[in-house]
Design an enzyme around this catalytic site. Structure first.
Site, PDB file in Angstrom:
ATOM      1  N   ARG A   1     -10.364 -14.491  -5.516  1.00 38.29           N
ATOM      2  CA  ARG A   1     -10.405 -14.842  -4.097  1.00 38.29           C
ATOM      3  C   ARG A   1     -10.961 -13.747  -3.218  1.00 38.29           C
ATOM      4  O   ARG A   1     -11.788 -13.994  -2.348  1.00 38.29           O
ATOM      5  CB  ARG A   1      -8.990 -15.147  -3.564  1.00 38.29           C
ATOM      6  CG  ARG A   1      -8.591 -16.565  -3.605  1.00 38.29           C
ATOM      7  CD  ARG A   1      -7.097 -16.644  -3.848  1.00 38.29           C
ATOM      8  NE  ARG A   1      -6.784 -15.992  -5.091  1.00 38.29           N
ATOM      9  CZ  ARG A   1      -6.780 -16.617  -6.268  1.00 38.29           C
ATOM     10  NH1 ARG A   1      -6.994 -17.900  -6.320  1.00 38.29           N
ATOM     11  NH2 ARG A   1      -6.539 -15.978  -7.390  1.00 38.29           N
ATOM     12  N   THR A   2     -10.489 -12.540  -3.402  1.00 39.24           N
ATOM     13  CA  THR A   2     -10.861 -11.511  -2.435  1.00 39.24           C
ATOM     14  C   THR A   2     -12.366 -11.269  -2.463  1.00 39.24           C
ATOM     15  O   THR A   2     -13.029 -11.298  -1.431  1.00 39.24           O
ATOM     16  CB  THR A   2     -10.071 -10.213  -2.686  1.00 39.24           C
ATOM     17  OG1 THR A   2      -8.690 -10.547  -2.685  1.00 39.24           O
ATOM     18  CG2 THR A   2     -10.332  -9.192  -1.603  1.00 39.24           C
TER      19      THR A   2
ATOM     20  N   LYS B   1     -20.076   5.775 -16.587  1.00 42.82           N
ATOM     21  CA  LYS B   1     -20.744   6.975 -17.107  1.00 42.82           C
ATOM     22  C   LYS B   1     -20.063   8.244 -16.616  1.00 42.82           C
ATOM     23  O   LYS B   1     -20.522   9.347 -16.871  1.00 42.82           O
ATOM     24  CB  LYS B   1     -22.204   7.014 -16.640  1.00 42.82           C
ATOM     25  CG  LYS B   1     -23.044   5.835 -17.065  1.00 42.82           C
ATOM     26  CD  LYS B   1     -24.461   6.026 -16.529  1.00 42.82           C
ATOM     27  CE  LYS B   1     -25.339   4.811 -16.778  1.00 42.82           C
ATOM     28  NZ  LYS B   1     -26.598   4.910 -16.029  1.00 42.82           N
TER      29      LYS B   1
ATOM     30  N   ARG C   1     -12.387  -2.585  -3.983  1.00 40.99           N
ATOM     31  CA  ARG C   1     -11.064  -2.659  -4.625  1.00 40.99           C
ATOM     32  C   ARG C   1     -11.046  -1.651  -5.750  1.00 40.99           C
ATOM     33  O   ARG C   1     -11.990  -1.543  -6.522  1.00 40.99           O
ATOM     34  CB  ARG C   1     -10.820  -4.056  -5.168  1.00 40.99           C
ATOM     35  CG  ARG C   1      -9.608  -4.125  -6.072  1.00 40.99           C
ATOM     36  CD  ARG C   1      -9.245  -5.519  -6.434  1.00 40.99           C
ATOM     37  NE  ARG C   1      -8.704  -6.235  -5.287  1.00 40.99           N
ATOM     38  CZ  ARG C   1      -8.205  -7.462  -5.371  1.00 40.99           C
ATOM     39  NH1 ARG C   1      -8.189  -8.098  -6.513  1.00 40.99           N
ATOM     40  NH2 ARG C   1      -7.719  -8.051  -4.292  1.00 40.99           N
TER      41      ARG C   1
ATOM     42  N   HIS D   1      -3.272  -3.801   0.931  1.00 44.93           N
ATOM     43  CA  HIS D   1      -4.290  -4.848   0.823  1.00 44.93           C
ATOM     44  C   HIS D   1      -4.434  -5.459   2.222  1.00 44.93           C
ATOM     45  O   HIS D   1      -4.025  -6.598   2.458  1.00 44.93           O
ATOM     46  CB  HIS D   1      -3.829  -5.885  -0.209  1.00 44.93           C
ATOM     47  CG  HIS D   1      -4.857  -6.879  -0.626  1.00 44.93           C
ATOM     48  ND1 HIS D   1      -6.075  -7.054   0.026  1.00 44.93           N
ATOM     49  CD2 HIS D   1      -4.862  -7.789  -1.651  1.00 44.93           C
ATOM     50  CE1 HIS D   1      -6.746  -8.013  -0.577  1.00 44.93           C
ATOM     51  NE2 HIS D   1      -6.039  -8.467  -1.595  1.00 44.93           N
TER      52      HIS D   1
HETATM   53  C1  NCD Z   1      -3.402 -10.175  -4.675  1.00 46.55           C
HETATM   54  C2  NCD Z   1      -3.859  -8.771  -5.030  1.00 46.55           C
HETATM   55  O1  NCD Z   1      -4.939  -8.612  -5.595  1.00 46.55           O
HETATM   56  O2  NCD Z   1      -3.110  -7.873  -4.713  1.00 46.55           O
HETATM   57  N1  NCD Z   1      -4.401 -11.136  -4.835  1.00 46.55           N
HETATM   58  C3  NCD Z   1      -5.275 -11.355  -3.807  1.00 46.55           C
HETATM   59  O3  NCD Z   1      -6.007 -10.487  -3.403  1.00 46.55           O
HETATM   60  N2  NCD Z   1      -5.229 -12.562  -3.212  1.00 46.55           N
HETATM   61  C4  NCD Z   1      -2.146 -10.567  -5.316  1.00 46.55           C
HETATM   62  C5  NCD Z   1      -2.022 -10.496  -6.801  1.00 46.55           C
HETATM   63  O4  NCD Z   1      -2.949 -10.118  -7.520  1.00 46.55           O
HETATM   64  O5  NCD Z   1      -0.939 -10.844  -7.274  1.00 46.55           O
END
Ligand code: NCD
Length: 307
Positions: A54-55, A83, A104, A132
């Site tokens: 999703r993100t 590397k 991320r 997040h």
């Molecule tokens: C979350 C995350 O990556 O922290 N997912 C997301 O970004 N919607 C929650 C999760 O991974 O459980």
């Protein structure tokens, strides 16, 4: 003005700035055609050193809906990190190509570090078990839209509150609005860390309760934020297996809750919400996904300063 800023933690923007973002997201949802060219010629880089559905896709969809382009990688194995390149060098390089970076990384603090080396805005799309903040934008926009307010709410967080970064960010985000109460439901080993309970709730005089009795507290909740046990952050498999199914929300438990409860979940779901709950009108987690795209559209447009 958010133009040129980074977005690393859930409190980086003032409440007024957040209000502005949420109304922008609302107008993008109502009239998406007005934004089709807003970011034409601009590039978003999505640097994902950890898995995501999703993100990353919602960032990319958001940029494409603004008329911009997207570059990046979805796993570190396909980047020069494999590397041995340092994060600082990767960021210096990517900020020569892109106008905004969403990153991320499994390390806590990685996004803050990246922002120190970037010449373009850096957005934290998750740093380890820490924060997040764009999920918090998603969640606050969802709560605002579903409940009509982000204050005066009794909010339950349930599941892995120790490693769940979405919980840490949303708890900090919601604690800024008046009269919110927090009920933290988890096994003992997965309680909310001190950097939220001691450093935020206690310092700011915010009421919270820690419990492992979901059924006992369900009738009081306006929002129930369910979370997955974060398998990838456990040190051993045994602990994960023992704790993974600690709390399961099912139709029988939903009968204990208020008629206007909203059930949220950042997703992915594993076992913690039974599929039978999806048909309950109080299940809002798939609607929540859509808010995430509009929240990210508004964020990217604001950081780029396009309108
Ligand atoms: C979350 C995350 O990556 O922290 N997912 C997301 O970004 N919607 C929650 C999760 O991974 O459980």
């Amino acid at each position: 003005m958010l133009k040129g800023r980074h977005f690393i933690g859930p409190r980086d923007f003032t409440l007024e700035e957040l209000d502005g973002l949420f109304s922008l997201a609302g107008s993008m949802e109502r009239e998406p055609e007005r934004w089709l060219d807003a970011a034409r010629g601009r590039i978003l880089a999505t640097l994902f050193f950890e898995p995501s559905t999703r993100t990353r896709l919602s960032f990319e969809a958001a940029m494409l809906r603004l008329g911009g382009g997207v570059i990046g990688f979805a796993e570190p194995g396909s980047s020069s990190a494999s590397k041995g390149e340092s994060l600082a060098d990767t960021i210096r390089t990517v900020s020569a190509y892109a106008d905004v970076i969403a990153m991320r990384n499994p390390k806590e603090g990685a996004a803050l570090l990246a922002s120190r080396f970037s010449t373009v805005p850096v957005i934290n799309a998750g740093d380890g078990g820490h924060h997040h903040p764009t999920q918090t934008l998603t969640d606050l926009l969802a709560i605002r839209s579903l409940k009509g307010r982000t204050e005066g709410l009794t909010v339950g967080f349930c599941g892995d509150l120790r490693f769940g970064r979405t919980v840490h960010s949303l708890a900090q985000g919601l604690a800024r609005y008046p009269d919110n109460h927090f009920i933290l439901v988890s096994p003992d080993e997965l309680k909310v860390p001190d950097f939220i309970t001691k450093e935020v709730f206690e310092k700011e005089g915010i009421e919270y309760l820690e419990t492992s009795d979901l059924e006992g507290v369900l009738p009081r909740l306006d929002i129930l934020y369910m979370t997955r046990v974060q398998k990838e952050r456990f040190f051993n498999e045994e602990d994960y297996l023992r704790l993974k199914d600690s709390f399961i929300l099912d139709a029988a438990r939903m009968r204990l809750a208020k008629a206007d409860l909203a059930v949220l979940h950042p997703l992915p779901r594993v076992n913690e919400i039974a599929v039978e709950v999806d048909a309950d009108p109080r299940a809002a987690y798939f609607a929540q996904v859509r808010y995430g795209m509009f929240a990210r559209m508004a964020l990217i447009a604001s950081l780029l300063g396009v309108s």
